[in-house]
Design a protein around this motif. Structure first.
Motif, PDB file in Angstrom:
ATOM      1  N   GLY A 123       0.775  -1.400   0.071  1.00 49.65           N
ATOM      2  CA  GLY A 123      -0.002  -0.077  -0.003  1.00 49.65           C
ATOM      3  C   GLY A 123       0.811   1.189  -0.065  1.00 49.65           C
ATOM      4  O   GLY A 123       1.994   1.173   0.425  1.00 49.65           O
ATOM      5  N   ILE A 124       0.274   2.347  -0.209  1.00 48.06           N
ATOM      6  CA  ILE A 124       0.967   3.674  -0.415  1.00 48.06           C
ATOM      7  C   ILE A 124       0.289   4.617   0.484  1.00 48.06           C
ATOM      8  O   ILE A 124      -0.976   4.701   0.373  1.00 48.06           O
ATOM      9  CB  ILE A 124       1.055   4.246  -1.935  1.00 48.06           C
ATOM     10  N   THR A 125       1.070   5.375   1.269  1.00 46.71           N
ATOM     11  CA  THR A 125       0.514   6.524   2.137  1.00 46.71           C
ATOM     12  C   THR A 125       1.338   7.702   1.482  1.00 46.71           C
ATOM     13  O   THR A 125       2.183   7.857   0.932  1.00 46.71           O
ATOM     14  CB  THR A 125       0.688   6.153   3.461  1.00 46.71           C
ATOM     15  N   ILE A 126       0.671   8.915   1.979  1.00 43.46           N
ATOM     16  CA  ILE A 126       1.374  10.234   1.695  1.00 43.46           C
ATOM     17  C   ILE A 126       1.830  10.691   2.845  1.00 43.46           C
ATOM     18  O   ILE A 126       1.290  10.919   4.032  1.00 43.46           O
ATOM     19  CB  ILE A 126       0.379  11.139   0.860  1.00 43.46           C
ATOM     20  N   GLY A 127       3.169  11.178   2.764  1.00 37.76           N
ATOM     21  CA  GLY A 127       3.992  11.749   3.973  1.00 37.76           C
ATOM     22  C   GLY A 127       3.872  13.159   3.805  1.00 37.76           C
ATOM     23  O   GLY A 127       3.803  13.722   2.705  1.00 37.76           O
ATOM     24  N   PRO A 128       4.861  13.645   4.568  1.00 38.67           N
ATOM     25  CA  PRO A 128       4.999  15.146   4.491  1.00 38.67           C
ATOM     26  C   PRO A 128       6.329  15.401   3.404  1.00 38.67           C
ATOM     27  O   PRO A 128       6.868  14.452   2.903  1.00 38.67           O
ATOM     28  CB  PRO A 128       5.698  15.618   5.917  1.00 38.67           C
ATOM     29  N   SER A 129       6.615  16.790   2.933  1.00 38.45           N
ATOM     30  CA  SER A 129       7.550  16.898   1.933  1.00 38.45           C
ATOM     31  C   SER A 129       9.113  16.500   2.744  1.00 38.45           C
ATOM     32  O   SER A 129       9.330  16.626   3.679  1.00 38.45           O
ATOM     33  CB  SER A 129       7.319  18.449   1.421  1.00 38.45           C
ATOM     34  N   LEU A 130       9.867  16.711   1.616  1.00 37.13           N
ATOM     35  CA  LEU A 130      11.277  16.452   2.069  1.00 37.13           C
ATOM     36  C   LEU A 130      11.673  17.730   3.046  1.00 37.13           C
ATOM     37  O   LEU A 130      11.205  18.906   2.723  1.00 37.13           O
ATOM     38  CB  LEU A 130      12.193  16.609   1.084  1.00 37.13           C
ATOM     39  N   PRO A 131      12.642  17.635   3.896  1.00 34.47           N
ATOM     40  CA  PRO A 131      13.119  18.682   4.786  1.00 34.47           C
ATOM     41  C   PRO A 131      13.972  19.685   3.714  1.00 34.47           C
ATOM     42  O   PRO A 131      14.459  19.042   2.822  1.00 34.47           O
ATOM     43  CB  PRO A 131      13.960  17.951   5.955  1.00 34.47           C
ATOM     44  N   ARG A 132      13.861  20.998   4.086  1.00 29.23           N
ATOM     45  CA  ARG A 132      14.765  21.878   3.203  1.00 29.23           C
ATOM     46  C   ARG A 132      16.033  21.480   3.079  1.00 29.23           C
ATOM     47  O   ARG A 132      16.580  21.598   1.897  1.00 29.23           O
ATOM     48  CB  ARG A 132      14.562  23.419   3.871  1.00 29.23           C
TER      49      ARG A 132
END
Length: 143
Positions: free
Chosen positions: A108-117
């Motif tokens: 399964g696929i989940t959505i996480g936060p964006s990459l750290p700067r």
């Protein structure tokens, strides 16, 4: 008294079947089509240890477990494995793009936060040790 041998009783006395070890798989990420990447799930038991290239078969299971088109041409994507998860930065140059996480145990696929700067621009090398994930990147913006 009979002295019959009961070899079928030598195992577990509870009557339960012994558990098999979980099957191991290798996940390969390849840029094998014009507009994106494929993730293949390969059975580790079928891999052969051979030094003769004529004996190696280069086929992968069809269809792939996942296919990802590149959202922005020529920028690529970043893939990092940790435990039973594959982290996918679909656009490692954009701070608003979320990370996708493919869980290999449940497919399964989940959505996480964006990459750290600090990792924007892409991950050059990632290493999982113990319970931590380390990522190395090169920055070209003068920081």
């Amino acid at each position: 008294m009979s002295k019959r041998q009961h070899s079928h009783l030598d195992g577990d006395l509870t009557g339960k079947r012994p558990r098999r070890a979980p099957k191991k798989h290798l996940y390969l990420v390849l840029d094998d089509w014009d507009t994106g990447f494929s993730i293949y799930k390969v059975d580790a038991d079928t891999l052969q240890d051979t030094t003769c290239t004529s004996d190696v078969q280069f086929g992968f299971p069809d269809p792939p477990a996942l296919r990802f088109p590149v959202p922005v041409r020529h920028l690529g994507m970043s893939f990092t494995a940790f435990g039973h998860s594959i982290f996918i930065a679909t656009n490692p140059h954009c701070p608003q793009t979320p990370i996708l996480v493919y869980d290999t145990e449940i497919a399964g696929i989940t959505i996480g936060p964006s990459l750290p700067r600090s990792l924007l621009g892409g991950i050059d090398i990632s290493v999982a040790t113990g319970d931590k994930l380390y990522a190395l990147t090169s920055r070209h913006d003068g920081e």
